[in-house]
Scaffold this motif. Structure first.
Motif, PDB file in Angstrom:
ATOM      1  N   VAL A  94       2.246   5.348   5.432  1.00 24.71           N
ATOM      2  CA  VAL A  94       0.928   5.933   5.160  1.00 24.71           C
ATOM      3  C   VAL A  94       0.937   6.750   3.872  1.00 24.71           C
ATOM      4  CG1 VAL A  94      -0.817   7.561   5.983  1.00 24.71           C
ATOM      5  CG2 VAL A  94       0.110   5.835   7.542  1.00 24.71           C
ATOM      6  N   PRO A  95       1.951   7.631   3.633  1.00 24.38           N
ATOM      7  CA  PRO A  95       1.982   8.328   2.332  1.00 24.38           C
ATOM      8  C   PRO A  95       2.069   7.378   1.146  1.00 24.38           C
ATOM      9  CG  PRO A  95       3.437   9.411   3.900  1.00 24.38           C
ATOM     10  CD  PRO A  95       2.998   8.131   4.537  1.00 24.38           C
ATOM     11  N   LEU A  96       2.791   6.247   1.305  1.00 23.34           N
ATOM     12  CA  LEU A  96       2.869   5.277   0.219  1.00 23.34           C
ATOM     13  C   LEU A  96       1.529   4.598  -0.004  1.00 23.34           C
ATOM     14  CD1 LEU A  96       6.350   3.600   0.866  1.00 23.34           C
ATOM     15  CD2 LEU A  96       5.762   5.382  -0.779  1.00 23.34           C
ATOM     16  N   ALA A  97       0.813   4.341   1.083  1.00 19.30           N
ATOM     17  CA  ALA A  97      -0.529   3.758   0.947  1.00 19.30           C
ATOM     18  C   ALA A  97      -1.465   4.726   0.237  1.00 19.30           C
ATOM     19  CB  ALA A  97      -1.080   3.388   2.325  1.00 19.30           C
ATOM     20  N   GLU A  98      -1.324   6.020   0.545  1.00 16.49           N
ATOM     21  CA  GLU A  98      -2.133   7.023  -0.142  1.00 16.49           C
ATOM     22  C   GLU A  98      -1.750   7.122  -1.608  1.00 16.49           C
ATOM     23  OE1 GLU A  98      -1.860  10.704   1.936  1.00 16.49           O
ATOM     24  OE2 GLU A  98      -3.027  10.018   3.660  1.00 16.49           O
ATOM     25  N   TYR A  99      -0.446   7.100  -1.896  1.00 19.71           N
ATOM     26  CA  TYR A  99       0.044   7.193  -3.272  1.00 19.71           C
ATOM     27  C   TYR A  99      -0.477   6.034  -4.123  1.00 19.71           C
ATOM     28  CZ  TYR A  99       3.418   6.730  -7.102  1.00 19.71           C
ATOM     29  OH  TYR A  99       3.994   6.562  -8.334  1.00 19.71           O
ATOM     30  N   SER A 100      -0.488   4.839  -3.550  1.00 14.78           N
ATOM     31  CA  SER A 100      -0.902   3.659  -4.308  1.00 14.78           C
ATOM     32  C   SER A 100      -2.413   3.475  -4.344  1.00 14.78           C
ATOM     33  CB  SER A 100      -0.267   2.401  -3.691  1.00 14.78           C
ATOM     34  OG  SER A 100      -0.801   2.159  -2.395  1.00 14.78           O
ATOM     35  N   GLY A 101      -3.143   4.237  -3.521  1.00 12.38           N
ATOM     36  CA  GLY A 101      -4.591   4.079  -3.458  1.00 12.38           C
ATOM     37  C   GLY A 101      -5.042   3.019  -2.464  1.00 12.38           C
ATOM     38  N   LEU A 102      -4.082   2.281  -1.888  1.00 11.27           N
ATOM     39  CA  LEU A 102      -4.419   1.225  -0.928  1.00 11.27           C
ATOM     40  C   LEU A 102      -5.034   1.794   0.341  1.00 11.27           C
ATOM     41  CD1 LEU A 102      -4.183  -1.865  -0.405  1.00 11.27           C
ATOM     42  CD2 LEU A 102      -1.955  -1.403   0.622  1.00 11.27           C
ATOM     43  N   ILE A 103      -4.828   3.088   0.587  1.00 13.07           N
ATOM     44  CA  ILE A 103      -5.309   3.696   1.820  1.00 13.07           C
ATOM     45  C   ILE A 103      -6.822   3.635   1.934  1.00 13.07           C
ATOM     46  CG2 ILE A 103      -5.537   6.042   0.908  1.00 13.07           C
ATOM     47  CD1 ILE A 103      -4.112   5.040   4.357  1.00 13.07           C
ATOM     48  N   VAL A 104      -7.535   3.584   0.822  1.00 12.51           N
ATOM     49  CA  VAL A 104      -8.994   3.505   0.874  1.00 12.51           C
ATOM     50  C   VAL A 104      -9.413   2.204   1.537  1.00 12.51           C
ATOM     51  CG1 VAL A 104     -11.120   3.427  -0.488  1.00 12.51           C
ATOM     52  CG2 VAL A 104      -9.267   4.981  -1.154  1.00 12.51           C
ATOM     53  N   GLU A 105      -8.847   1.117   1.078  1.00 13.20           N
ATOM     54  CA  GLU A 105      -9.177  -0.184   1.649  1.00 13.20           C
ATOM     55  C   GLU A 105      -8.680  -0.294   3.086  1.00 13.20           C
ATOM     56  OE1 GLU A 105      -8.757  -4.918   0.379  1.00 13.20           O
ATOM     57  OE2 GLU A 105      -7.834  -3.336  -0.844  1.00 13.20           O
ATOM     58  N   ILE A 106      -7.456   0.192   3.336  1.00 12.09           N
ATOM     59  CA  ILE A 106      -6.924   0.152   4.701  1.00 12.09           C
ATOM     60  C   ILE A 106      -7.772   1.014   5.625  1.00 12.09           C
ATOM     61  CG2 ILE A 106      -4.977   0.862   6.137  1.00 12.09           C
ATOM     62  CD1 ILE A 106      -3.097   0.006   3.949  1.00 12.09           C
ATOM     63  N   GLY A 107      -8.175   2.205   5.144  1.00 19.12           N
ATOM     64  CA  GLY A 107      -8.981   3.099   5.966  1.00 19.12           C
ATOM     65  C   GLY A 107     -10.292   2.467   6.394  1.00 19.12           C
TER      66      GLY A 107
END
Length: 739
Positions: free
Chosen positions: A538-551
């Protein structure tokens, strides 16, 4: 120099600038796989002249179509390019094709993306000369026009420089032997050699001097020797007035004062004049020149004057290419060259250091970019004062400086002491803290680029450290960085391949045992039975910006699950979903949630969004505004892992929230016999603030009983149920209802 915020760069009319080269339109290539983006760009730029010339838009719907267009024409001034198209890196691969394969170095490139997670690394901007990078949400009409205006200005400047270079090359070809080398002293040596060859004289007793120091632009009046031969050769770069031959000195001074050639009985002095430069060549001929020889050297002087003029301009271009315009230190490119040279020489225990100014953006935002620029100049001056002649200095990036020198001289203690005193910047006395990244040349990896990269890895580690302001590169850092990048790459692949799943953990009313809600939890199985821990990915997804799409995807899956669970439950059930800071920064969170609830036919009251204390405190204005909109919509808000952050009571009261979720660490204290003091305090606080309470990580009957006695209404944890896929949750709920 510091960039100016978009809102201040309204340059479209800019009639005070230079007149356009011609009235033709500016060719602009728009590359995006979204037709709506093309339509919006057409609308924003329709009938919008820039610098007196209209824009001529050419559209490509994919990177492949753009390649076909560029194969036919390469006259584009600006390229607006989507980062993510056929593939996640299609845009960046196209940039590499444009720069490296097509050799289009003058056109300006503005990257746009609707997916911030695909933001390129900082090195990509330098390596491929990218003019600007924006998310599509940021590019309002004004900002788009501003970005294109800045890009066109840069394009015109590069065109001007290129044309001047081409003109200089023509002159160079005309006097090849004089211009094989561009350094001023080598040019002067070529002049002296050519003159002696023309007049069949020995290479001795001749001097080439110029007005103004070759090293100090502020010293424009004193005469300096830039070329000399024979017995006078040791005087090169010395002031002319140090020459102990008054006849030569007076002849050169008289020639420059009069602006005319001097032909004496035993010498000749030629006057050279460039656009902004004067010089003279003294020739000890030993006799008066014949008329034929006089004509010959006059023609020669006329030709080398043209070279002299353009050489001076080229020297300035060379300086600009390898030096920072604000601080006049070497720039990143020059620093890499210096690192390469140091690696080849392999002398002494040398180290490269990257110095990053802490919270420099806050100075820009709070005091203005002019103050930020002045601070950078002051930092450069202090570094030069401390290390001039002992180290190589450079400005690597916006607020990052590079040093190359002896490891003892540049030790962390010495560097921190150098920044201990505040900087006097205009009306401000600014204290500065710095982070330091070190890499010894022995660990540099064999070339300057790799050495700089490894120092940057150490700098990034130092910036994340809570215990030290510096770090030295070691091999395991690179391995860790490579592991992180590989994991991010795999995460992106598996997410788009639909390999990620959402599990659900029931939330239970402690008094009745009824299931009142479920929390949606993201899981990443690898296909071999192993589930990657969320604390890792999850921190890596946030770091890469992918968390927006995943969220967004998790929220959609949760709404779908609600509809299925609602059919099994007689009583209403809510579903809880975590929201990250990047989702707030992406903007329009309330509108996006409302649209999703409407499309999935889920009542807003059934959704509870969870945020951590750190998210709430990170950018409070952004977060509070979004939370207020969500609550107005009917969505409830919970603070997850409460008690582990650093929020104050005043900050807590300012947040529009409905629930506190007590972190499992405080529930574990109940099991460990420590009395549950913190859990008791949080429950009491929540009750006084009128907030609902949920305890996380409840694993024993004793914990559940303790919480029930304190008045905590809800709990989740292994005592009730583990997280499970939706199919298993439906079976679990059905079994409970049959009991």
């Amino acid at each position: 120099m510091n960039s100016t915020p978009d809102e201040e760069l309204i340059l479209v009319d800019d009639t005070g600038g230079s007149a356009p080269r011609h009235a033709a339109s500016w060719p602009v290539l728009v590359i995006d796989d979204d037709e709506e983006v093309h339509a919006a760009t057409r609308f924003a730029l329709a009938e919008q002249p820039i610098f007196g010339r209209p824009l001529a838009l050419v559209h490509a719907e994919s990177a492949a179509k753009a390649r076909a267009i560029l194969a036919e024409r390469r006259d584009f001034a600006v390229i607006l390019l989507d980062v993510v198209m056929e593939t996640g890196d299609a845009g960046l691969k196209l940039v590499e094709h444009i720069r490296k394969t097509l050799g289009m170095h003058e056109c300006r490139i503005i990257l746009r993306t609707g997916q911030p997670g695909y933001a390129p690394e900082l090195t990509v901007f330098n390596d491929y000369d990218i003019n600007d990078y924006r998310t599509k949400a940021e590019l309002t009409r004004t900002r788009l026009i501003t970005a294109i205006t800045a890009a066109l200005r840069s394009y015109e400047q590069l065109r001007t420089i290129a044309e001047n270079r081409r003109g200089l090359e023509l002159i160079v070809n005309g006097v090849t032997h004089l211009m094989e080398q561009h350094a001023l002293t080598q040019f002067a040596e070529g002049v002296l050699t050519q003159i002696t060859a023309l007049l069949k004289l020995p290479l001795d007793g001749i001097v080439c001097a110029q007005k103004g120091s070759p090293f100090d632009e502020g010293d424009r009046e004193r005469l300096y020797i830039v070329g000399a031969a024979g017995r006078l050769a040791p005087l090169i770069t010395a002031p002319l007035d140090t020459l102990h031959e008054p006849g030569i000195r007076q002849a050169i001074e008289q020639t420059i004062t009069s602006g005319l050639h001097q032909f004496g009985s035993g010498y000749t002095t030629l006057y050279l004049r460039g656009a902004e430069q004067e010089g003279a060549v003294f020739i000890d001929t030993g006799h008066a020149l014949s008329e034929a020889d006089r004509q010959l050297v006059e023609v020669f002087a006329a030709n080398i004057s043209a070279c002299f003029s353009n050489l001076n301009y080229m020297e300035k271009l060379n300086f600009a290419a390898y030096h920072d315009a604000l601080t006049h230190l070497s720039n990143r490119s020059n620093f890499i060259v210096q690192l390469e040279q140091a690696l080849r020489e392999e002398r002494g225990p040398l180290v490269t250091v990257l110095v990053d100014i802490d919270h420099f953006a806050d100075i820009n935002d709070g005091l203005g970019h002019d103050v930020g620029n002045e601070l950078l100049v002051a930092v450069a001056a202090r570094l030069e004062s401390a290390f001039y002649g002992q180290c190589r200095l450079a400005r690597i990036g916006a607020d990052v400086f590079g040093l190359l020198g002896d490891e003892v001289l540049l030790a962390p203690e010495a560097m921190q002491a150098l920044f201990a005193a505040p900087f006097d910047v205009g009306e401000h006395l600014l204290p500065v803290n710095v982070k330091l990244g070190y890499c010894r040349l022995a660990d540099g990896g064999g070339n300057g680029f790799m050495l700089l990269k490894r120092a940057n890895i150490a700098l990034n580690r130092a910036k994340k450290s809570l215990s030290a302001d510096f770090d030295y590169f070691s091999g395991d850092m690179e391995e860790h960085t490579r592991w992180r990048l590989d994991l991010i790459r795999q995460l992106k692949h598996d997410f788009h391949a639909e390999k990620l799943v959402v599990w659900y953990q029931p939330q239970v009313a402690i008094y009745s045992g009824d299931v009142v809600g479920v929390e949606a939890l993201l899981r990443w199985p690898d296909g071999d039975g192993f589930v990657q821990p969320p604390s890792v990915f999850v921190p890596l997804a946030e770091y890469s910006g992918l968390i927006v799409e995943i969220g967004e995807w998790v929220l959609s899956q949760a709404c779908h699950a609600y509809r299925e669970l609602a059919q099994l439950q007689e009583s209403r059930i809510r579903i809880a979903v975590n929201i990250s800071m990047p989702q707030f920064r992406a903007g329009n969170l309330t509108e996006r949630v409302a649209a999703l609830l409407g499309s999935q036919r889920v009542p807003p009251s059934a959704l509870e969004l969870e945020i951590t204390e750190s998210v709430a405190m990170d950018e409070p204005k952004t977060v509070i505004a979004a939370l207020e909109g969500l609550r107005a919509l009917g969505v409830s808000i919970a603070i997850d892992d409460f008690g582990t952050g650093y929020s104050s009571l005043a900050q807590l009261r300012a947040l529009p929230i409905d629930r506190l979720k007590i972190d499992r660490a405080f529930i574990d204290e109940i099991r460990d016999g420590r009395g549950g003091l913190f859990a008791e305090t949080i429950i009491s606080l929540g009750q006084k603030l009128g907030l609902r309470l949920t305890a996380e990580g409840v694993e024993t009957p004793e914990q559940a009983g303790f919480l029930r006695a304190l008045g905590c209404s809800e709990a989740q944890g292994y005592f009730y149920a583990r997280p499970m896929p939706l199919s298993e949750l439906k079976v679990w709920l059905a079994a409970r209802q049959r009991v």
